[in-house]
Design a protein around this motif. Structure first.
Motif, mmCIF file in Angstrom:
data_model
loop_
_atom_site.group_PDB
_atom_site.id
_atom_site.type_symbol
_atom_site.label_atom_id
_atom_site.label_comp_id
_atom_site.label_asym_id
_atom_site.label_seq_id
_atom_site.Cartn_x
_atom_site.Cartn_y
_atom_site.Cartn_z
ATOM 1 N N GLN A 221 0.847 -1.196 0.000
ATOM 2 C CA GLN A 221 0.000 0.000 0.000
ATOM 3 C C GLN A 221 0.876 1.237 0.000
ATOM 4 O OE1 GLN A 221 -2.860 0.099 3.171
ATOM 5 N NE2 GLN A 221 -3.458 2.212 2.775
ATOM 6 N N HIS A 222 0.898 1.940 -1.106
ATOM 7 C CA HIS A 222 1.730 3.138 -1.214
ATOM 8 C C HIS A 222 1.253 4.190 -0.213
ATOM 9 C CE1 HIS A 222 4.558 5.796 -3.190
ATOM 10 N NE2 HIS A 222 3.643 6.752 -3.126
ATOM 11 N N GLY A 223 2.195 4.714 0.563
ATOM 12 C CA GLY A 223 1.891 5.735 1.550
ATOM 13 C C GLY A 223 1.628 5.195 2.939
ATOM 14 N N ALA A 224 1.356 3.891 3.048
ATOM 15 C CA ALA A 224 1.181 3.290 4.376
ATOM 16 C C ALA A 224 2.548 3.105 5.019
ATOM 17 C CB ALA A 224 0.462 1.954 4.265
ATOM 18 N N PHE A 225 2.604 3.208 6.335
ATOM 19 C CA PHE A 225 3.908 3.053 6.987
ATOM 20 C C PHE A 225 3.742 2.480 8.384
ATOM 21 C CE2 PHE A 225 2.443 7.363 7.879
ATOM 22 C CZ PHE A 225 2.649 7.486 9.251
ATOM 23 N N VAL A 226 4.847 1.979 8.891
ATOM 24 C CA VAL A 226 4.905 1.375 10.218
ATOM 25 C C VAL A 226 6.155 1.898 10.899
ATOM 26 C CG1 VAL A 226 5.147 -0.783 11.521
ATOM 27 C CG2 VAL A 226 3.720 -0.718 9.456
ATOM 28 N N SER A 227 6.003 2.543 12.053
ATOM 29 C CA SER A 227 7.196 2.896 12.823
ATOM 30 C C SER A 227 7.657 1.647 13.567
ATOM 31 C CB SER A 227 6.903 4.040 13.799
ATOM 32 O OG SER A 227 6.119 3.595 14.887
ATOM 33 N N ALA A 228 8.959 1.571 13.814
ATOM 34 C CA ALA A 228 9.473 0.320 14.378
ATOM 35 C C ALA A 228 10.817 0.521 15.053
ATOM 36 C CB ALA A 228 9.615 -0.734 13.273
ATOM 37 N N VAL A 229 11.094 -0.376 15.980
ATOM 38 C CA VAL A 229 12.443 -0.595 16.493
ATOM 39 C C VAL A 229 12.834 -2.013 16.107
ATOM 40 C CG1 VAL A 229 13.899 -0.829 18.547
ATOM 41 C CG2 VAL A 229 12.195 0.994 18.436
ATOM 42 N N LEU A 230 13.906 -2.142 15.355
ATOM 43 C CA LEU A 230 14.458 -3.451 14.986
ATOM 44 C C LEU A 230 15.810 -3.576 15.679
ATOM 45 C CD1 LEU A 230 13.784 -3.471 11.125
ATOM 46 C CD2 LEU A 230 12.265 -4.215 12.944
ATOM 47 N N ALA A 231 16.019 -4.678 16.368
ATOM 48 C CA ALA A 231 17.223 -4.783 17.184
ATOM 49 C C ALA A 231 17.776 -6.196 17.187
ATOM 50 C CB ALA A 231 16.935 -4.336 18.618
ATOM 51 N N GLU A 232 19.081 -6.276 17.446
ATOM 52 C CA GLU A 232 19.773 -7.539 17.639
ATOM 53 C C GLU A 232 20.677 -7.415 18.856
ATOM 54 O OE1 GLU A 232 20.202 -9.136 13.012
ATOM 55 O OE2 GLU A 232 21.912 -8.192 14.017
ATOM 56 N N LEU A 233 20.614 -8.415 19.725
ATOM 57 C CA LEU A 233 21.467 -8.447 20.906
ATOM 58 C C LEU A 233 22.342 -9.687 20.849
ATOM 59 C CD1 LEU A 233 22.390 -7.560 23.738
ATOM 60 C CD2 LEU A 233 20.418 -8.796 24.667
ATOM 61 N N ASP A 234 23.659 -9.473 20.846
ATOM 62 C CA ASP A 234 24.607 -10.583 20.931
ATOM 63 C C ASP A 234 24.706 -10.970 22.400
ATOM 64 O OD1 ASP A 234 26.809 -12.270 21.094
ATOM 65 O OD2 ASP A 234 27.912 -11.237 19.513
ATOM 66 N N CYS A 235 24.104 -12.099 22.748
ATOM 67 C CA CYS A 235 24.045 -12.509 24.153
ATOM 68 C C CYS A 235 25.394 -12.982 24.676
ATOM 69 C CB CYS A 235 23.005 -13.612 24.335
ATOM 70 S SG CYS A 235 21.320 -13.079 23.972
ATOM 71 N N ALA A 236 26.361 -13.212 23.787
ATOM 72 C CA ALA A 236 27.694 -13.607 24.239
ATOM 73 C C ALA A 236 28.519 -12.404 24.672
ATOM 74 C CB ALA A 236 28.422 -14.366 23.134
ATOM 75 N N THR A 237 28.255 -11.235 24.055
ATOM 76 C CA THR A 237 29.084 -10.057 24.329
ATOM 77 C C THR A 237 28.304 -8.886 24.916
ATOM 78 O OG1 THR A 237 28.737 -9.103 22.122
ATOM 79 C CG2 THR A 237 30.554 -10.695 22.384
ATOM 80 N N GLY A 238 26.973 -8.883 24.758
ATOM 81 C CA GLY A 238 26.180 -7.744 25.210
ATOM 82 C C GLY A 238 26.098 -6.613 24.205
ATOM 83 N N GLN A 239 26.579 -6.813 22.987
ATOM 84 C CA GLN A 239 26.483 -5.750 21.982
ATOM 85 C C GLN A 239 25.059 -5.688 21.439
ATOM 86 O OE1 GLN A 239 27.874 -5.877 17.715
ATOM 87 N NE2 GLN A 239 29.438 -4.479 18.498
ATOM 88 N N LEU A 240 24.476 -4.498 21.517
ATOM 89 C CA LEU A 240 23.120 -4.245 21.030
ATOM 90 C C LEU A 240 23.206 -3.375 19.790
ATOM 91 C CD1 LEU A 240 19.990 -4.375 21.598
ATOM 92 C CD2 LEU A 240 20.292 -2.182 22.768
ATOM 93 N N ARG A 241 22.510 -3.784 18.724
ATOM 94 C CA ARG A 241 22.471 -3.028 17.469
ATOM 95 C C ARG A 241 21.009 -2.719 17.167
ATOM 96 N NH1 ARG A 241 23.825 -5.733 13.165
ATOM 97 N NH2 ARG A 241 25.142 -4.186 12.120
ATOM 98 N N LEU A 242 20.716 -1.464 16.823
ATOM 99 C CA LEU A 242 19.334 -1.041 16.629
ATOM 100 C C LEU A 242 19.168 -0.176 15.393
ATOM 101 C CD1 LEU A 242 20.141 -0.082 19.897
ATOM 102 C CD2 LEU A 242 17.675 -0.408 20.009
ATOM 103 N N ILE A 243 18.004 -0.320 14.774
ATOM 104 C CA ILE A 243 17.495 0.639 13.807
ATOM 105 C C ILE A 243 16.187 1.166 14.375
ATOM 106 C CG2 ILE A 243 16.517 0.976 11.504
ATOM 107 C CD1 ILE A 243 18.441 -1.162 10.489
ATOM 108 N N ILE A 244 16.091 2.478 14.531
ATOM 109 C CA ILE A 244 14.896 3.096 15.109
ATOM 110 C C ILE A 244 14.211 3.863 13.983
ATOM 111 C CG2 ILE A 244 14.015 4.601 16.918
ATOM 112 C CD1 ILE A 244 16.727 4.070 18.384
ATOM 113 N N ALA A 245 13.167 3.243 13.417
ATOM 114 C CA ALA A 245 12.534 3.743 12.193
ATOM 115 C C ALA A 245 11.313 4.587 12.534
ATOM 116 C CB ALA A 245 12.154 2.566 11.295
ATOM 117 N N GLY A 246 11.536 5.888 12.721
ATOM 118 C CA GLY A 246 10.440 6.808 13.007
ATOM 119 C C GLY A 246 9.691 6.491 14.278
ATOM 120 N N HIS A 247 10.377 5.938 15.262
ATOM 121 C CA HIS A 247 9.748 5.391 16.466
ATOM 122 C C HIS A 247 10.338 6.067 17.702
ATOM 123 C CE1 HIS A 247 7.296 1.972 17.931
ATOM 124 N NE2 HIS A 247 8.075 2.016 19.000
ATOM 125 N N PRO A 248 9.600 6.113 18.810
ATOM 126 C CA PRO A 248 10.207 6.626 20.044
ATOM 127 C C PRO A 248 11.483 5.854 20.383
ATOM 128 C CG PRO A 248 7.841 6.382 20.338
ATOM 129 C CD PRO A 248 8.175 5.783 19.003
#
Length: 366
Positions: A221-248
């Motif tokens: 649907q053109h023009g429809a959107f979803v704000s999001a937080v997409l994240a990955e946590l490496d449980c061996a090291t504690g490194q957190l990586r995030l993309i915060i897409a128009g979201h709090p």
């Protein structure tokens, strides 16, 4: 009930928590209707549910309340009634029966509507039916990580959703907030979760996963959107990586207090990336053992009183600080958070409110 004599008990009853997480509702026995529901707040049964610890209640008959917990996913409690104070045999056997009942509830809830009907105190709207059928369990735990989520209003949610999966040492998790309300928002959120899972299971990295979700939303649907937080946590090291897409931006908590609001947003909402030539920026944060990351939708902080006063970020931070000081299980902290938000708005949310907290417990080799 047939097992009761083996437990030296008069009765053995199963209570499941309702969708609002405010009541424990007994399952009916054979052709008999279920008994009276119990409040999670203010009852001994509710204390067993909240603390995930066996509780004993005296009186004319002794009652054991045994939590029904899978990992940290709380399903309800088991009531075991005896004529005398419970013996060590009865306590041990009750916990074994509770473990078996928990597995039965998990395995049967997708092939029977009984549990679903008991858990509902009012009719569920189609949009909410779609979303609840898609979500993973509200809580999940391993030795390395804990995940706990909440969604409200539970009978009429629209586009709010979350998802998570752990593969080896990598925990992937996401929070979505689809534009709009009702069934259209629910369907858009469903597409976002489906595209997210598909990209994740195809082995795409975090940036390409976000690009894939954006592509499928735009094609739908053109023009429809979803704000999001997409994240990955490496449980061996504690490194957190995030993309915060128009979201709090998520909050980082350490030692029971909020120490940082993570940078964001780092990209446009998913479905609108064609409007920018910039690649999504991935934020990287090094967590300490015990750290917690709270991702939430705007409905959490935008809950309003009748006078229009926002719940707000400061009130959210204050609540989290006080709740974490009680040192309750994370799922209970999240349950109390969502009910604080509901109480603030007199149970009449103007928008969906959902949140997910992730706690990194410890490196694997510690």
């Amino acid at each position: 009930m047939r097992l009761a004599p083996a437990l030296e008990a008069a009765t053995v009853l199963v209570y499941v928590v309702d969708y609002t997480q405010t009541r424990l509702v007994p399952l009916p026995i054979a052709d008999r209707a279920g008994g009276e529901a119990l409040s999670v707040d203010g009852s001994v049964a509710g204390r067993a549910f909240a603390t995930e610890q066996v509780q004993e209640q005296g009186g004319q008959a002794c009652r054991l309340w045994v939590p029904l917990v899978h990992g940290c996913d709380r399903l309800g409690v088991l009531e075991v009634t005896t004529a005398q104070p419970a013996s060590p045999h009865t306590r041990d056997a009750a916990e074994q029966v509770a473990a078996a009942v928990t597995q039965l509830l998990i395995s049967r809830r997708f092939t029977s509507d009984l549990i679903e009907r008991v858990r509902r105190r009012e009719p569920m709207q189609v949009a909410a039916e779609i979303m609840w059928g898609l979500l993973p369990p509200l809580s999940f735990a391993t030795d390395q990580v804990v995940v706990a989520g909440v969604l409200e209003p539970c009978f009429d949610i629209g586009g709010d959703a979350f998802d998570y999966a752990i593969n080896g040492d990598l925990l992937s998790f996401a929070v979505f907030d689809a534009v709009g309300h009702g069934t259209p928002a629910s369907l858009l959120g469903t597409l976002a979760i489906g595209a997210y899972r598909n990209a994740r299971r195809c082995g795409l990295d975090l940036a390409d996963t976000a690009r894939s979700v954006d592509k499928h939303l735009r094609a739908h649907q053109h023009g429809a959107f979803v704000s999001a937080v997409l994240a990955e946590l490496d449980c061996a090291t504690g490194q957190l990586r995030l993309i915060i897409a128009g979201h709090p931006a998520p909050l980082l908590l350490r030692d029971g207090r909020v120490i940082k609001v993570l940078p964001g947003p780092t990209a446009l909402p998913l479905g609108l990336w064609h409007l920018s030539d910039n690649d999504p920026r991935i934020e990287v944060e090094a967590l300490h053992p015990g750290d917690q990351v709270l991702a939430y939708t705007d409905g959490v902080i935008e809950a309003r009183t009748e006078n229009g006063e926002l719940f707000g970020l400061d009130r959210l931070v204050d609540f989290l600080t006080r709740a974490l000081a009680d040192q309750l299980p994370l799922p209970e902290t999240m349950r109390r958070l969502v009910h604080a938000i509901l109480a603030y708005q007199h149970d009449q949310l103007q928008d969906d409110a959902s949140a997910v907290v992730v706690q990194w417990r410890t490196p694997r080799n510690s």
